[in-house]
Design a protein around this motif. Sequence first.
Motif: not given
Length: 545
Positions: A374, A378, A436-437, A440
């Motif tokens: 993440l 980001s 989840t990643t 970001g």
Amino acid sequence: MEGAPLASEGPVRSFFHRGACQQLSCLSVRTRGRMSEGGERLVVQPGQPEVYVPVSVSASDHKRLPGFVKIRYVFAILGFILMAIVYGLKVNLSVAIVGMRNQTAEKSGAVNITHSDCPDHVRDATTAKDGPFEWGEEVKGVILSSYFFGYLVSQVPGGRAAEVFSAKWILFASVALNIIPTLLTPPAAMIHWSVLVVLRIIEGVGGGFSFPALHVMISRWSPVEERSLISSIVYAGTAVGTVLSLLFTGLIVQYINWEAVFYIMGGLSSIWCVLWWLLMTDSPRINPYISEEERDYIASSLGEDKEEVTQKKSSVPWKHVWTSLPFYAILLSHMFSNCGWYMLLIETPIYYDQVLKLPIYKITIYSSFPFFTLWLYSLALSAYQSKLISRKVITITTARKISTFLASAIPAICLVAINFLHCQEGLIFALMAVGTTLMGGMFSGFLSNHIDIAPRFAGTLMGITNTIATIPGIIVPIIVGQLTKTNHTREQWSIILNSAAAFLAAEAVVYTVFGSGQEQFWNNPDVSKDETKDATEDVDEDTKI
């Protein structure tokens, strides 16, 4: 009286007495020359007398740094560490409390639980250290939730204080209010658990200052073209700090003792306070380390009068704030996003334990790894978007909407897809990791948007949205706990996963339709009533992708 004309790229406009700049605070201009003892820049032009131009920092105060060091990125890195500290000290107790409680004394009668139909894995046979405190589940819940009471009440006051007084010192106080209670946690716990609750509330107050005050600093330190990148660097500290704290807290408890967690983490965090105090200022205009080129670049990107505007102590235009669709888009997106965020941050390890029945070492790896990806994602996304914005390939609005859409729609799909997988550990982890990643993207999406629509009130707006968005952090664990108290099946968890996905889908729709990256008319304190009326009637074409 000896005087010298003010030099500029245009005609001479006024005269300054030598030394006058010691009492003036004004932006420097790009000129060639040397500094006088009084703090003016001595400029020699062919056929013209020597003139002195007032600058922001006197020669005696200016501290040279290597040319490749950009102070705005020093701020970004220190902001990143700040968020890592705040989030690390926030979550360390949730792991350390396992070593603080007397597990043997707490064992009670068996409870009938409906288990998942996934096969059992060989569980770790490690023996946990028993702590000195016989705290029941109710006391444990009060201790862990007490942080949020302080966190909720300090958001808006912290943001407004950062706008009106000093964002630098509000952030210093934010970290100090986390470090001091952390160092005092062991003796407080020995006195009584209620003393520990008071310290956690104080920590929450400090944590509540962080997001709004950082928004104020970002609005002053980041050029418009780099706002996504700097915001992502700073706020990615939340994920990294959480993961590192969870990992190292467990190791310290296991191999040293629970008291060492608070002394080590609190002591190391104190180093940041010294660096922040020495290196940072409220704005680039008064920073003694910044180069003239970097100061001028930030000032020109924000607008010549931006520094003056940010210093005004104007009241918040509450009527316009609460009737602004772009603001409501941020508010709802922040709240919906946190429903999914807390699901992935807090409840994923419990899912791996109850449904997949994984051993502890796998739960640790599977829960931690996606937050590192993440962080990397980001940074890459925000850097790429910053390039596209600077080249005018996309608008700020488009960048914010793309980031937010990626951070909501795709994670929603991943959570729904998990329900169709029957105990397939590898695929489930892959979907959790992708979801989840991609979350970001929120750092360069709606979380940066307060600064776009109203940079003068970014701290206050962030305080409002983050206060409301904190509520899911309190509610989600309670709901999940009730739903899974006696039922650990995949079917029961599908209710939780689908609910989180529904909130993320709502976020994608709301922000795509109503989000905007354009500065709103009410950010300007000098806007007239007629201009206000015209502005409310105009259609913001940039709100459409």
